[in-house]
Design a protein around this motif. Sequence first.
Motif, PDB file in Angstrom:
ATOM      1  N   LYS A 121      39.514  78.929  57.039  1.00  0.00           N
ATOM      2  CA  LYS A 121      40.610  79.646  57.706  1.00  0.00           C
ATOM      3  C   LYS A 121      41.791  78.718  57.958  1.00  0.00           C
ATOM      4  CE  LYS A 121      42.397  83.263  59.618  1.00  0.00           C
ATOM      5  NZ  LYS A 121      43.761  82.680  59.504  1.00  0.00           N
ATOM      6  N   SER A 122      41.549  77.430  58.147  1.00  0.00           N
ATOM      7  CA  SER A 122      42.636  76.493  58.414  1.00  0.00           C
ATOM      8  C   SER A 122      43.588  76.368  57.229  1.00  0.00           C
ATOM      9  CB  SER A 122      42.068  75.108  58.769  1.00  0.00           C
ATOM     10  OG  SER A 122      41.549  74.452  57.616  1.00  0.00           O
ATOM     11  N   ARG A 123      43.161  76.837  56.059  1.00  0.00           N
ATOM     12  CA  ARG A 123      43.994  76.762  54.858  1.00  0.00           C
ATOM     13  C   ARG A 123      44.747  78.056  54.595  1.00  0.00           C
ATOM     14  NH1 ARG A 123      40.143  73.621  50.447  1.00  0.00           N
ATOM     15  NH2 ARG A 123      39.805  71.731  51.678  1.00  0.00           N
ATOM     16  N   GLN A 124      44.603  79.036  55.504  1.00  0.00           N
ATOM     17  CA  GLN A 124      45.222  80.347  55.317  1.00  0.00           C
ATOM     18  C   GLN A 124      46.145  80.652  56.506  1.00  0.00           C
ATOM     19  OE1 GLN A 124      43.803  81.603  52.424  1.00  0.00           O
ATOM     20  NE2 GLN A 124      42.355  79.888  52.486  1.00  0.00           N
ATOM     21  N   PHE A 125      47.163  81.482  56.246  1.00  0.00           N
ATOM     22  CA  PHE A 125      47.928  82.060  57.350  1.00  0.00           C
ATOM     23  C   PHE A 125      48.442  83.419  56.900  1.00  0.00           C
ATOM     24  CE2 PHE A 125      51.622  82.911  60.013  1.00  0.00           C
ATOM     25  CZ  PHE A 125      51.027  82.773  61.257  1.00  0.00           C
ATOM     26  N   PRO A 126      48.069  84.499  57.606  1.00  0.00           N
ATOM     27  CA  PRO A 126      48.454  85.843  57.163  1.00  0.00           C
ATOM     28  C   PRO A 126      49.937  86.120  57.401  1.00  0.00           C
ATOM     29  CG  PRO A 126      47.336  85.960  59.277  1.00  0.00           C
ATOM     30  CD  PRO A 126      47.270  84.522  58.832  1.00  0.00           C
ATOM     31  N   ARG A 127      50.602  86.649  56.386  1.00  0.00           N
ATOM     32  CA  ARG A 127      52.015  87.016  56.529  1.00  0.00           C
ATOM     33  C   ARG A 127      52.198  88.528  56.637  1.00  0.00           C
ATOM     34  NH1 ARG A 127      55.156  82.510  55.296  1.00  0.00           N
ATOM     35  NH2 ARG A 127      53.820  80.694  55.625  1.00  0.00           N
ATOM     36  N   HIS A 128      51.141  89.288  56.379  1.00  0.00           N
ATOM     37  CA  HIS A 128      51.194  90.744  56.541  1.00  0.00           C
ATOM     38  C   HIS A 128      49.780  91.228  56.838  1.00  0.00           C
ATOM     39  CE1 HIS A 128      49.565  90.980  52.461  1.00  0.00           C
ATOM     40  NE2 HIS A 128      50.540  90.158  52.091  1.00  0.00           N
ATOM     41  N   TRP A 129      49.646  92.504  57.182  1.00  0.00           N
ATOM     42  CA  TRP A 129      48.374  92.981  57.720  1.00  0.00           C
ATOM     43  C   TRP A 129      47.257  92.972  56.682  1.00  0.00           C
ATOM     44  CZ3 TRP A 129      45.702  97.288  56.049  1.00  0.00           C
ATOM     45  CH2 TRP A 129      46.389  98.197  55.259  1.00  0.00           C
ATOM     46  N   LEU A 130      47.584  93.156  55.381  1.00  0.00           N
ATOM     47  CA  LEU A 130      46.539  93.138  54.361  1.00  0.00           C
ATOM     48  C   LEU A 130      45.889  91.761  54.254  1.00  0.00           C
ATOM     49  CD1 LEU A 130      47.964  95.297  51.417  1.00  0.00           C
ATOM     50  CD2 LEU A 130      45.908  95.747  52.785  1.00  0.00           C
ATOM     51  N   SER A 131      46.708  90.714  54.277  1.00  0.00           N
ATOM     52  CA  SER A 131      46.141  89.363  54.218  1.00  0.00           C
ATOM     53  C   SER A 131      45.381  89.041  55.495  1.00  0.00           C
ATOM     54  CB  SER A 131      47.239  88.318  53.964  1.00  0.00           C
ATOM     55  OG  SER A 131      48.174  88.279  55.008  1.00  0.00           O
ATOM     56  N   ALA A 132      45.828  89.583  56.628  1.00  0.00           N
ATOM     57  CA  ALA A 132      45.113  89.366  57.889  1.00  0.00           C
ATOM     58  C   ALA A 132      43.717  89.978  57.836  1.00  0.00           C
ATOM     59  CB  ALA A 132      45.909  89.958  59.053  1.00  0.00           C
ATOM     60  N   VAL A 133      43.630  91.203  57.312  1.00  0.00           N
ATOM     61  CA  VAL A 133      42.332  91.877  57.195  1.00  0.00           C
ATOM     62  C   VAL A 133      41.424  91.112  56.240  1.00  0.00           C
ATOM     63  CG1 VAL A 133      41.168  93.953  56.378  1.00  0.00           C
ATOM     64  CG2 VAL A 133      43.222  94.151  57.799  1.00  0.00           C
TER      65      VAL A 133
ATOM     66  N   GLY B  60      59.794  79.099  61.176  1.00  0.00           N
ATOM     67  CA  GLY B  60      60.563  80.249  60.715  1.00  0.00           C
ATOM     68  C   GLY B  60      59.723  81.366  60.135  1.00  0.00           C
ATOM     69  N   TRP B  61      58.508  81.530  60.654  1.00  0.00           N
ATOM     70  CA  TRP B  61      57.583  82.514  60.098  1.00  0.00           C
ATOM     71  C   TRP B  61      57.663  83.885  60.767  1.00  0.00           C
ATOM     72  CZ3 TRP B  61      52.624  78.957  60.052  1.00  0.00           C
ATOM     73  CH2 TRP B  61      52.776  78.003  59.034  1.00  0.00           C
ATOM     74  N   ILE B  62      58.458  84.017  61.830  1.00  0.00           N
ATOM     75  CA  ILE B  62      58.507  85.300  62.529  1.00  0.00           C
ATOM     76  C   ILE B  62      59.135  86.345  61.613  1.00  0.00           C
ATOM     77  CG2 ILE B  62      59.532  86.565  64.454  1.00  0.00           C
ATOM     78  CD1 ILE B  62      59.273  84.127  66.151  1.00  0.00           C
ATOM     79  N   SER B  63      58.465  87.478  61.515  1.00  0.00           N
ATOM     80  CA  SER B  63      58.940  88.569  60.669  1.00  0.00           C
ATOM     81  C   SER B  63      58.455  89.884  61.265  1.00  0.00           C
ATOM     82  CB  SER B  63      58.410  88.422  59.243  1.00  0.00           C
ATOM     83  OG  SER B  63      56.989  88.527  59.254  1.00  0.00           O
ATOM     84  N   ARG B  64      59.003  90.976  60.759  1.00  0.00           N
ATOM     85  CA  ARG B  64      58.566  92.293  61.259  1.00  0.00           C
ATOM     86  C   ARG B  64      57.067  92.521  61.009  1.00  0.00           C
ATOM     87  NH1 ARG B  64      61.789  96.556  62.648  1.00  0.00           N
ATOM     88  NH2 ARG B  64      63.556  95.586  61.599  1.00  0.00           N
ATOM     89  N   PRO B  65      56.553  92.212  59.792  1.00  0.00           N
ATOM     90  CA  PRO B  65      55.110  92.388  59.579  1.00  0.00           C
ATOM     91  C   PRO B  65      54.257  91.526  60.515  1.00  0.00           C
ATOM     92  CG  PRO B  65      56.232  92.195  57.479  1.00  0.00           C
ATOM     93  CD  PRO B  65      57.245  91.862  58.532  1.00  0.00           C
TER      94      PRO B  65
END
Length: 233
Positions: A80-92, A171-176
């Motif tokens: 998990k330390s190698r990942q960061f979700p940018r939208h809900w599909l990647s989070a799931v 600068g990762w803040i976004s609507r998703p």
Amino acid sequence: MGLNEFLSKNKIVLEEPVLRFCQEGIGMMEKSIDPFHDEGHVFRILDNLDVFLGEDDEVNKEGIDFEELLISICWHDAWKSRQFPRHWLSAVYQILWEGIGSMRLFTREAKKSNIEKTLIESIRYNIRKHSRFQFWPTKDLEAKIMKDVDNLDFWSLERVEMAAREITKNGWISRPLVQIARLFIKFMRLINRSSFYFEWSKKEVEKRKEIYLEGVKNLVDHYEAEYFKKQPR
């Protein structure tokens, strides 16, 4: 609490290969791109475990395999330390895969070490069982302890505040991402005492829950307002 401090305070001695492998796991977490799953997450889990050992009266501490438990803690979120979700599909996807992903990464690295095969199998089980979605109940003591002290760090407002600063800096803040955060708050409201194994953990989450949820909501409101204020109309 760092690993050496934890070991010294609780009078735990690890064999050199085990200690070195724990440190390798923490070293991997220090390179995390996910601010929620970095070395600070491991250190807060050790804080939780330290309090658990001092206050819980359900578990015979002599029966805990600390080599197995501590390696599991240090490596359980390596993938998990190698990942960061940018939208809900990647989070799931990351939520569903994190136990298997970290188990596989741990196994690959453990085969390069002097860790005993039987110990590797036990740790594989603990790491796989730490993720939230499971089909079969968790049975092993060390897996239950790790899952409780790990899940308690979900309720760390300090963790969320530090991660929010890091996300803003990058600068990762976004609507998703804001939408993911709001879904996360709803999900956290569903977690109750039944999600934990030990009475100490159940009482501890009750202490943290409302303070945490209010704090996280305020943080998300703040960063959402800041983000959209800067967007062109």
